[in-house]
Design an enzyme around this catalytic site. Structure first.
Site, mmCIF file in Angstrom:
data_model
loop_
_atom_site.group_PDB
_atom_site.id
_atom_site.type_symbol
_atom_site.label_atom_id
_atom_site.label_comp_id
_atom_site.label_asym_id
_atom_site.label_seq_id
_atom_site.Cartn_x
_atom_site.Cartn_y
_atom_site.Cartn_z
ATOM 1 N N LYS A 97 -72.792 15.776 -20.050
ATOM 2 C CA LYS A 97 -73.523 16.642 -20.740
ATOM 3 C C LYS A 97 -74.280 17.297 -19.725
ATOM 4 O O LYS A 97 -74.683 16.893 -18.622
ATOM 5 C CB LYS A 97 -74.619 15.512 -21.520
ATOM 6 C CG LYS A 97 -75.547 16.591 -22.458
ATOM 7 C CD LYS A 97 -76.346 15.653 -23.356
ATOM 8 C CE LYS A 97 -77.466 16.384 -24.229
ATOM 9 N NZ LYS A 97 -78.197 15.582 -25.109
ATOM 10 N N SER B 56 -78.062 16.515 -30.005
ATOM 11 C CA SER B 56 -77.906 17.757 -29.149
ATOM 12 C C SER B 56 -76.612 17.472 -28.227
ATOM 13 O O SER B 56 -76.404 18.313 -27.472
ATOM 14 C CB SER B 56 -79.074 17.664 -28.124
ATOM 15 O OG SER B 56 -79.266 16.604 -27.296
ATOM 16 N N SER C 66 -79.415 11.688 -30.271
ATOM 17 C CA SER C 66 -78.494 12.936 -29.728
ATOM 18 C C SER C 66 -77.138 12.369 -29.271
ATOM 19 O O SER C 66 -76.156 13.024 -28.758
ATOM 20 C CB SER C 66 -79.048 13.837 -28.403
ATOM 21 O OG SER C 66 -79.891 14.679 -29.184
HETATM 22 N N1 GLN Z 1 -82.461 15.610 -32.769
HETATM 23 C C1 GLN Z 1 -83.653 15.020 -32.173
HETATM 24 C C2 GLN Z 1 -84.463 16.090 -31.584
HETATM 25 O O1 GLN Z 1 -84.180 17.304 -31.773
HETATM 26 C C3 GLN Z 1 -82.992 14.096 -31.027
HETATM 27 C C4 GLN Z 1 -82.964 14.739 -29.681
HETATM 28 C C5 GLN Z 1 -82.177 14.068 -28.428
HETATM 29 O O2 GLN Z 1 -81.856 12.708 -28.894
HETATM 30 N N2 GLN Z 1 -82.116 14.509 -27.476
HETATM 31 O O3 GLN Z 1 -85.461 15.989 -30.801
#
Ligand code: GLN
Length: 479
Positions: free
Chosen positions: A79, A154, A178
């Protein structure tokens, strides 16, 4: 069977017996990326030259009889918020679009030490903020099951790369779901380890008390292989847990009959899609048939987790992202020489809308007049949520829930409505708030043919057993 369709543990056997070379494995992955990489948009940087050199090195080492690492010749994607030395690390943001780190993240250093072949950096929501991958400066990733739908966010680029066989293994990061949400939407396995098990050194900070590097793979055995490579104590991360390194790939056939699994009733209420619910309940029945005892438990704090998570992650993000001022990292506006104006214009232009929203709200909840009402209160409720889990884990060894209330939704469907988007994380954020390990496993498909995810959460540092339970579930689903 094409090589890029295989699991890491299958490829490892073929590589060790010299039936295939690392270069052939890499070639199959690169061919796949070249044919569909652009339409899925899962990569920000393809490291073709570096990967070819690494694969060649592995092949040479093997033919000269030298000892090789556990992931020798296996392609891995990373990532784009995890530093790979001398390669772009954009975090999906305009503000870091030119940032090249001069060092490897610990997880990457460990992968290289195991002779893995790093193929590229994957697309993501800007700084990890999002559930659909639509918040990327580099455009959204598409779900390989339906290009009109989100792969989840994400770590959407990592999950979509696996689901489309553009990689064998993938690293992601999980602050509130994410790794698990994209795993669920793309039909792959996603593990968020215990907070502190995998070093965060070289992972660009979003919300430091929640962030964790995680593993995305095509099956549970691969997940164990990847975790074995990247987990371990690291002096450079002050939250790293100092325990002896483990090999999670051993003894899959242990007797697990005495294990008790809790089914928290609050995770099966309103807002949960009917087909997701039916499939997860079937998954639970499958585990019962394997001899696991299941019982209903109650976690009354569940409906608070989203509010607590978003207050805390925004507060931490507003502080962590203060470092992007145009003076030290990445993008800097050329429009002015006035220092204050330079900060302002750099940040206005460099950050996307969601990141700005979070910086503003995060600054607000930390400000003198509101700190007690929001930030401090959220920390208190975080403790209450943790107590729910402690209580449940007195009765059961694991908790089983859906990963997400829905399957992959359409691109554009929720982007104008951040609060609805945030609800995608309703089942995942509590594992981050409490620091426990949680895995998302494929659990059938809905009537559109879209993957459904089932989540298993365990006590801190229960990864070894968690993976065994997950493996049993996966094997049962195949039958
Ligand atoms: N969807 C969550 C957010 O927007 C989790 C993001 C993540 O785990 N990086 O913060």
């Amino acid at each position: 069977m094409e090589l890029n369709h295989l699991r890491a543990w299958e490829l490892k056997k073929l590589l060790e017996s010299r039936e295939v070379s690392s270069r052939e494995v890499l070639e199959s992955v690169l061919d796949r990326i070249k044919s569909d990489g652009k339409s899925i948009n899962s990569f920000i940087t393809l490291m073709e030259d570096g990967a070819q050199k690494a694969a060649l090195k592995v092949d040479k080492k093997r033919s000269s009889g030298k000892k090789l690492g556990a992931l020798a010749g296996i392609p891995v994607v990373v990532k784009d918020n995890i530093c790979v030395k001398d390669n772009l690390c954009t975090c999906g943001s305009g503000i870091l679009k030119n940032f090249i780190p001069p060092y490897d993240a610990t997880a990457v250093e460990l992968l290289k030490g195991e002779d893995a072949v790093i193929v590229g950096k994957t697309n993501m929501d800007e700084f990890g903020m999002g559930s659909s991958n639509e918040n990327s400066y580099f455009g959204p990733v598409k779900n390989p099951y339906d290009l009109k739908r989100t792969p989840g966010g994400s770590s959407g680029g990592s999950a979509a790369s696996l689901a489309s066989d553009m990689s064998i293994l993938a690293l992601g990061s999980d602050t509130g779901g994410s790794v698990r949400l994209p795993a669920s939407f793309c039909g792959v396995v996603g593990l968020k380890p215990t907070y502190g098990l995998v070093s965060r050194y070289g992972l660009v900070a979003f919300a430091s008390s929640l962030d964790q590097v995680g593993c995305l793979t095509k099956d549970v055995k691969d997940c164990a292989m990847l975790l074995s490579a990247v987990a371990g104590y690291d002096q450079r991360d002050s939250t790293s847990i100092n325990i002896v390194r483990k090999d999670y790939t051993k003894s899959w056939e242990d007797d697990l009959k005495d294990i008790k699994i809790g089914v928290p009733k609050e995770y099966f209420g309103g807002g949960l899609n009917k087909e997701v619910k039916e499939n997860v309940l079937k998954g639970i029945e499958a585990l019962e048939r394997e001899g696991f005892k299941t019982l209903e438990v109650s976690m009354p704090g569940t409906d608070r987790s989203i509010a607590v998570y978003y207050v805390l992650c925004m507060a931490e993000a507003s502080s962590n992202l203060a470092r992007y001022d145009g003076a030290r990292y990445g993008f800097r506006t050329k429009e002015t020489f006035d220092l204050d104006l330079m900060y302002k214009k750099t940040r206005t232009k460099g950050f996307g809308d969601e990141v700005k929203r979070r910086i503003i709200l995060g600054t607000y909840v930390l400000s003198k007049g509101y700190f007690k009402a929001y930030y401090q209160k959220a920390q208190k409720v975080r403790t209450i949520i943790k107590k729910d889990f402690d209580r449940a884990f007195e009765k059961v060894d694991f908790l089983i829930t859906p990963t997400s209330p829905t399957t992959a939704f359409k691109l554009g469907e929720k982007i104008e409505d951040p609060l609805t988007m945030y609800l995608s994380d309703v089942y995942t954020t509590s594992a981050n708030l409490t620091g426990i390990p949680a895995i998302s496993l494929p659990c059938g498909k809905d009537s559109f043919g879209l993957p459904i995810g089932l989540q298993i959460m365990g006590k801190p540092l229960s990864e070894e057993l968690l993976l065994k339970v997950a493996y049993t579930f996966e094997q049962n689903l195949k039958r």
